[in-house]
Scaffold this active site. Structure first.
Site, PDB file in Angstrom:
ATOM      1  CB  THR A 107      -4.826  49.569   0.026  1.00  0.00           C
ATOM      2  OG1 THR A 107      -5.890  49.173  -0.844  1.00  0.00           O
ATOM      3  CG2 THR A 107      -3.588  48.719  -0.259  1.00  0.00           C
ATOM      4  CB  THR A 108      -7.871  45.348   1.044  1.00  0.00           C
ATOM      5  OG1 THR A 108      -9.038  46.055   1.441  1.00  0.00           O
ATOM      6  CG2 THR A 108      -8.049  43.858   1.304  1.00  0.00           C
ATOM      7  CG  HIS A 155      21.880   4.430 -17.889  1.00  0.00           C
ATOM      8  ND1 HIS A 155      21.321   5.499 -18.566  1.00  0.00           N
ATOM      9  CD2 HIS A 155      23.203   4.721 -17.774  1.00  0.00           C
ATOM     10  CE1 HIS A 155      22.253   6.378 -18.855  1.00  0.00           C
ATOM     11  NE2 HIS A 155      23.408   5.944 -18.382  1.00  0.00           N
ATOM     12  NE  ARG A 234      10.211  41.347  -1.228  1.00  0.00           N
ATOM     13  CZ  ARG A 234      10.182  42.447  -1.967  1.00  0.00           C
ATOM     14  NH1 ARG A 234       9.253  42.583  -2.913  1.00  0.00           N
ATOM     15  NH2 ARG A 234      11.081  43.406  -1.776  1.00  0.00           N
ATOM     16  CB  SER A 278      -2.959  -5.974  -0.629  1.00  0.00           C
ATOM     17  OG  SER A 278      -4.036  -6.399  -1.452  1.00  0.00           O
ATOM     18  CB  SER A 279      -8.256  -4.797   0.871  1.00  0.00           C
ATOM     19  OG  SER A 279      -8.423  -4.694  -0.544  1.00  0.00           O
ATOM     20  CE  LYS A 284       1.652  -6.181  -3.207  1.00  0.00           C
ATOM     21  NZ  LYS A 284       1.460  -5.601  -4.368  1.00  0.00           N
ATOM     22  NE  ARG A 285       7.361  -7.038   5.151  1.00  0.00           N
ATOM     23  CZ  ARG A 285       7.981  -7.488   6.245  1.00  0.00           C
ATOM     24  NH1 ARG A 285       7.658  -8.693   6.742  1.00  0.00           N
ATOM     25  NH2 ARG A 285       8.899  -6.760   6.845  1.00  0.00           N
ATOM     26  CG  ASN A 286       1.780  -2.951  -1.326  1.00  0.00           C
ATOM     27  OD1 ASN A 286       2.480  -3.798  -1.864  1.00  0.00           O
ATOM     28  ND2 ASN A 286       0.467  -2.940  -1.432  1.00  0.00           N
TER      29      ASN A 286
END
Length: 449
Positions: A107-108, A155, A234, A278-279, A284-286
């Protein structure tokens, strides 16, 4: 324009990898079906169901590159059936005698399920290799920094000193368990599925079980006890394992994002001239790679829920959930593969700011080792009494902005039992990292291959 970021010419390498895209390509999917038909024909020929010559020709002609993709694609539209156009296309490649035995008794869902399992097995092979490489990268970092004292945080506050290598070793140990889980469970969820119309194997009369077993053996898949057309545990198991492993990567990425905060700046995902954060803000060094990793992990975890949803099936076949697996399982593997690859890049390029780690470790002017002072004083006045004394001194030092040592030296409850030299030694964070180094060594010994 691509219909998905996975296939986008611009962004596909952020949401997938070339190797994984190959596993889930249209050609690969068709080849997986062809492989199933070959395995079935060989199993049926072995058990006397179809002629040996038919099985041999089916095996010789089962090449995806010979299939007319346009014919199959248009056939899907006309028939609204996921497999019939492919059966017809394959039959056209064979002689009438051999073609007449393609898909015999199946069957399929037998073919599409088992074909998908073959693709997932190939995908997991890639993921395991990627995870093994990443594990060794993290183990390298753990060894390198196993004795570098760092502020431990609970924390979101300074707790007691740890070492940076200890943090990496925790990640490594978790990655090792992720790999172990995947390797252990693959023998469960990589099973063939062959049962015929409603799973009963009635189409093969008394040869059904033998054909099913040989079909699975021919593909190197586990043999199920019973047809699993409507038992999707599964695949839920597979998606859960992938989601757990992805969550480890997500935890790593999130921790790096936090350690890269301007106020902390202990670890950086990597930087070289040309990387733009950032543009509008040139300074920025994201942690943009880690943010991309975490976005991918969210997609993986979200898709894993469909694995549980698909377990609720109706009667002996339910296509409404069955076809979601073609989408969500491949997407999980594609996106996760990209996340691992990016995390490997981060581990390669990571910058460790040791001066900032030392600065942050001493930020509280000795308070980070108040536990050690409390325990040592407790030898003389009891643990609870010592907690009260050191609690008062620690809060005074914090509230008044006074060095912890100065407060301790001014407290006769402390100095009557502990002298200044001993206090200075106890306030050295590097002398209070516990068994960090030993535990790093234990993790490296366990997982290094």
């Amino acid at each position: 324009m691509a219909s998905s970021l996975i296939n986008s010419e611009l962004f596909k390498d952020q949401y997938s990898t070339k190797e994984m895209r190959t596993v889930f390509s249209g050609r690969a999917q068709i080849q997986s079906w062809l492989d199933c038909w070959v395995a079935l024909a060989k199993a049926e020929a072995k058990n006397g169901v179809i002629p040996e010559s038919a099985a041999e020709e089916i095996a010789q002609k089962a090449h995806a590159e010979d299939i007319d993709m346009d014919y199959v694609r248009e056939g899907f539209k006309k028939t609204s059936h996921p497999l019939m156009p492919q059966i017809r296309a394959f039959t056209k490649l064979c002689s009438p005698e051999a073609g007449g035995y393609i898909h015999w008794g199946a069957t399929t869902q037998d073919i599409t399920d088992t074909g998908m399992i073959l693709q997932l097995r190939n995908a997991q092979d890639i993921l395991e290799k990627q995870l093994e490489h990443l594990l060794n990268q993290v183990l390298d970092k753990a060894e390198k920094y196993k004795a570098l004292p760092e502020a431990g945080r609970t924390h979101a506050q300074h707790a007691v000193p740890i070492t940076l290598g200890y943090k990496f070793a925790i990640w490594a140990d978790e990655l090792g368990r992720d790999l172990e889980r995947l390797q252990h469970d693959r023998k469960t969820y990589f099973a063939g599925n062959f049962g015929g119309a409603a799973g009963t194997l009635a189409s093969l009369f008394d040869k059904g079980i033998a054909v099913r077993n040989d079909f699975c053996k021919n593909l190197g898949l586990a043999i199920p006890t019973i047809t699993w057309h409507v038992s999707r545990d599964r695949l839920a198991n597979f998606s859960s394992d992938i989601a757990i492993a992805a969550s480890t990567i997500g935890k790593m990425a999130n921790e790096i994002i936090n350690l890269q905060r301007t106020e902390i700046e202990e670890v950086e995902e990597g930087f070289q001239m040309g990387k733009v954060g950032s543009s509008t803000m040139p300074q920025k060094r994201n942690p943009m790679i880690c943010e991309n990793i975490y976005a991918n992990v969210r997609l993986v975890k979200n898709n894993a829920n469909l694995g549980l949803e698909a377990m609720v099936q109706e009667h002996e076949r339910d296509m409404s959930f069955w076809q979601t697996e073609w989408m969500y399982l491949s997407e999980m593997c594609l996106v996760f593969s990209a996340a691992i690859k990016m995390m490997s890049q981060v581990m390669d390029q990571m910058i460790v700011h040791e001066d900032n780690i030392k600065r942050n470790l001493n930020m509280t002017h000795g308070l980070i080792v108040s536990e050690r002072v409390m325990l040592d004083l407790g030898r003389y006045i009891g643990r609870q009494n010592a907690h009260e004394v050191i609690y008062e001194d620690a809060q005074k030092a914090f509230n008044d902005g006074i060095d912890f040592l100065d407060v301790l030296l001014a407290d006769e409850r402390v100095t009557k039992d502990v002298d200044e030299a001993t206090l200075r030694e106890m306030l050295d964070p590097a002398r209070y990292v516990g068994s960090c180094v030993q535990m790093v060594d234990d993790v490296v010994k366990k997982w290094r291959k």
